[in-house]
Write an enzyme that holds these catalytic residues in place. Structure first.
Site, PDB file in Angstrom:
ATOM      1  N   LYS A  29      -2.586   7.087   1.162  1.00 15.81           N
ATOM      2  CA  LYS A  29      -2.338   7.400   2.577  1.00 15.81           C
ATOM      3  C   LYS A  29      -1.272   8.490   2.603  1.00 15.81           C
ATOM      4  O   LYS A  29      -0.091   8.235   2.849  1.00 15.81           O
ATOM      5  CB  LYS A  29      -1.904   6.137   3.323  1.00 15.81           C
ATOM      6  CG  LYS A  29      -2.129   6.199   4.815  1.00 15.81           C
ATOM      7  CD  LYS A  29      -2.120   4.819   5.411  1.00 15.81           C
ATOM      8  CE  LYS A  29      -1.958   4.833   6.915  1.00 15.81           C
ATOM      9  NZ  LYS A  29      -3.038   5.500   7.631  1.00 15.81           N
ATOM     10  N   GLU A  63     -16.120   6.849   6.207  1.00 16.12           N
ATOM     11  CA  GLU A  63     -15.276   6.160   7.185  1.00 16.12           C
ATOM     12  C   GLU A  63     -15.070   7.070   8.384  1.00 16.12           C
ATOM     13  O   GLU A  63     -15.712   8.116   8.487  1.00 16.12           O
ATOM     14  CB  GLU A  63     -13.940   5.759   6.561  1.00 16.12           C
ATOM     15  CG  GLU A  63     -13.120   6.943   6.060  1.00 16.12           C
ATOM     16  CD  GLU A  63     -11.753   6.536   5.518  1.00 16.12           C
ATOM     17  OE1 GLU A  63     -11.211   5.500   5.935  1.00 16.12           O
ATOM     18  OE2 GLU A  63     -11.209   7.286   4.686  1.00 16.12           O
ATOM     19  N   ARG A 108       0.839  -1.210   0.000  1.00 17.92           N
ATOM     20  CA  ARG A 108       0.000   0.000   0.000  1.00 17.92           C
ATOM     21  C   ARG A 108       0.870   1.255   0.000  1.00 17.92           C
ATOM     22  O   ARG A 108       0.539   2.253  -0.654  1.00 17.92           O
ATOM     23  CB  ARG A 108      -0.960   0.003   1.193  1.00 17.92           C
ATOM     24  CG  ARG A 108      -1.947   1.171   1.133  1.00 17.92           C
ATOM     25  CD  ARG A 108      -3.037   1.082   2.187  1.00 17.92           C
ATOM     26  NE  ARG A 108      -2.498   1.218   3.527  1.00 17.92           N
ATOM     27  CZ  ARG A 108      -3.222   1.093   4.636  1.00 17.92           C
ATOM     28  NH1 ARG A 108      -4.522   0.803   4.562  1.00 17.92           N
ATOM     29  NH2 ARG A 108      -2.663   1.228   5.820  1.00 17.92           N
TER      30      ARG A 108
HETATM   31  N1  PXG Z   1      -9.076   5.134   7.303  1.00 20.85           N
HETATM   32  C1  PXG Z   1      -8.165   6.110   7.496  1.00 20.85           C
HETATM   33  C2  PXG Z   1      -8.451   7.469   7.003  1.00 20.85           C
HETATM   34  C3  PXG Z   1      -6.969   5.814   8.152  1.00 20.85           C
HETATM   35  O1  PXG Z   1      -6.056   6.776   8.344  1.00 20.85           O
HETATM   36  C4  PXG Z   1      -7.707   3.525   8.404  1.00 20.85           C
HETATM   37  C5  PXG Z   1      -8.867   3.874   7.734  1.00 20.85           C
HETATM   38  C6  PXG Z   1      -7.506   2.097   8.800  1.00 20.85           C
HETATM   39  O2  PXG Z   1      -6.561   1.477   7.932  1.00 20.85           O
HETATM   40  P1  PXG Z   1      -5.709   0.219   8.383  1.00 20.85           P
HETATM   41  O3  PXG Z   1      -4.950  -0.163   7.170  1.00 20.85           O
HETATM   42  O4  PXG Z   1      -4.830   0.654   9.503  1.00 20.85           O
HETATM   43  O5  PXG Z   1      -6.682  -0.827   8.791  1.00 20.85           O
HETATM   44  C7  PXG Z   1      -6.733   4.507   8.641  1.00 20.85           C
HETATM   45  C8  PXG Z   1      -5.496   4.166   9.407  1.00 20.85           C
HETATM   46  C9  PXG Z   1      -4.538   6.871  14.632  1.00 20.85           C
HETATM   47  C10 PXG Z   1      -4.064   6.738  13.231  1.00 20.85           C
HETATM   48  O6  PXG Z   1      -3.903   7.613  15.399  1.00 20.85           O
HETATM   49  C11 PXG Z   1      -4.737   5.978  12.287  1.00 20.85           C
HETATM   50  C12 PXG Z   1      -4.271   5.921  10.964  1.00 20.85           C
HETATM   51  C13 PXG Z   1      -3.165   6.644  10.643  1.00 20.85           C
HETATM   52  C14 PXG Z   1      -2.506   7.376  11.588  1.00 20.85           C
HETATM   53  C15 PXG Z   1      -2.932   7.433  12.885  1.00 20.85           C
HETATM   54  O7  PXG Z   1      -5.542   6.236  14.996  1.00 20.85           O
HETATM   55  N2  PXG Z   1      -4.860   5.271   9.957  1.00 20.85           N
END
Ligand code: PXG
Length: 299
Positions: free
Chosen positions: A149, A182, A50
């Site tokens: 991301k 989301e 990713r």
């Molecule tokens: N949506 C968004 C916008 C994200 O940033 C997810 C979904 C979940 O993705 P994964 O691949 O982790 O299942 C994310 C993940 C935090 C934090 O502090 C979370 C994310 C990035 C940075 C910090 O909770 N992202």
């Protein structure tokens, strides 16, 4: 703590990048949040894949191959002697001048930080989260693909802040059409009539790696259909159970949304089973960090 920057490791106090880095000046870069459990990195290849897809989306070349990236992440964990960790990989456009032209940035900057932070305290898994819908909408594909991301998280940060100021833990973001997209840092699901719903990728979400794992667990282990279709807030308010998924949150129940109680106000049995299945998987699979040969038994 040893931090990786462009091929070398530095102590935390010495770990610095240039103020001319376009990651800082413009949010021009991409990142990943990855976790290690019990000496293994969960879904390492998927996160690296990713990261490269995000980098390609912004025309950014990574100085390492994906295999070298995996090794750099594992090496950083080993140098810090970590078995359970939260890993942040940041790839920026690198040093340029004060203009927007990316051609002035000759070399990307790569940072890998491995830490032990806990994003959600254990009590939230018993009590469940409160979510509030933010007035800010999720960035649409037309502006900046939400599938990338990128280091441009202001939209999500401001959305999260509206929820936090109102006493909740996470924000729900709608897309421009008004359907649920989301959360600020998590994907969202609901259960109703023995069917699980989550917004489709085209509705404007980050395609979460935990989301993918949750979909597979629901279909394969809990034997319920998963519908990737847009839905409204009204449908979410009427759900039997709601949960969010993310590398930090894992799988976590949401029990109150915009003042409406979901189910009986506690994480439901389906969410609890899914959280447990996810935990089992994270602790039993993944790329080993250390070369752990089984100890020979002395018969
Ligand atoms: N949506 C968004 C916008 C994200 O940033 C997810 C979904 C979940 O993705 P994964 O691949 O982790 O299942 C994310 C993940 C935090 C934090 O502090 C979370 C994310 C990035 C940075 C910090 O909770 N992202």
């Amino acid at each position: 703590m040893k931090i990786y920057i462009d091929g070398k490791h530095y102590e935390k106090e010495e770990a610095r990048i240039s103020v001319f880095d376009h990651g800082l000046l413009y949010g021009d870069g991409v990142f990943e949040g990855i976790r290690a459990y019990n000496g293994r990195v969960f879904r390492l290849a998927e996160h690296v894949e990713r990261l490269y897809a995000s980098a390609k989306g912004i025309l950014l070349d990574c100085p390492l191959t994906p295999k070298e990236m995996e090794e750099a992440i594992l090496e950083t964990l080993r140098l810090n002697r970590l078995r359970d960790a939260y890993i942040r990989v940041v790839l920026t456009r690198g040093m340029g001048d004060l203009g927007l032209d990316m051609r002035k940035c000759k070399k990307a900057t790569l940072v890998i930080i491995a830490d032990t932070i806990e994003l959600y305290p254990p009590s939230f898994y018993e009590k469940g989260l409160e979510l509030i819908t933010a007035h800010i909408r999720r960035t649409p594909h037309e502006c900046l693909s939400p599938n990338i991301k990128s280091l441009n998280y202001l939209n999500n940060i401001l959305a999260k802040n509206t929820a936090v100021r109102a006493g909740a833990q996470e924000a729900i973001l709608l897309n421009l059409a008004g359907y649920v997209a989301e959360c600020a840092g998590d994907n969202i699901f609901f259960l109703k009539d023995r069917r699980v719903w989550t917004p489709p990728v085209w509705a404007g979400i980050l395609e979460g790696i935990t989301r993918r794992t949750a979909i597979d667990l629901v279909r394969e282990k809990l034997k319920l259909p998963v519908q990737e279709d847009p839905f409204t807030l009204f449908q979410l308010y009427g759900a039997e159970e709601v949960f969010v998924t993310g590398t930090g949150a894992e799988i976590l129940g949401a029990v109150k949304i915009d003042g409406r109680i979901i189910g009986n106000g506690k994480p439901g049995p389906f969410t609890q089973r899914l959280t447990a299945l996810y935990r089992e998987l994270t602790r039993a699979t993944g790329t080993p960090i250390y070369d752990e040969k089984p100890v020979a038994s002395n018969r």
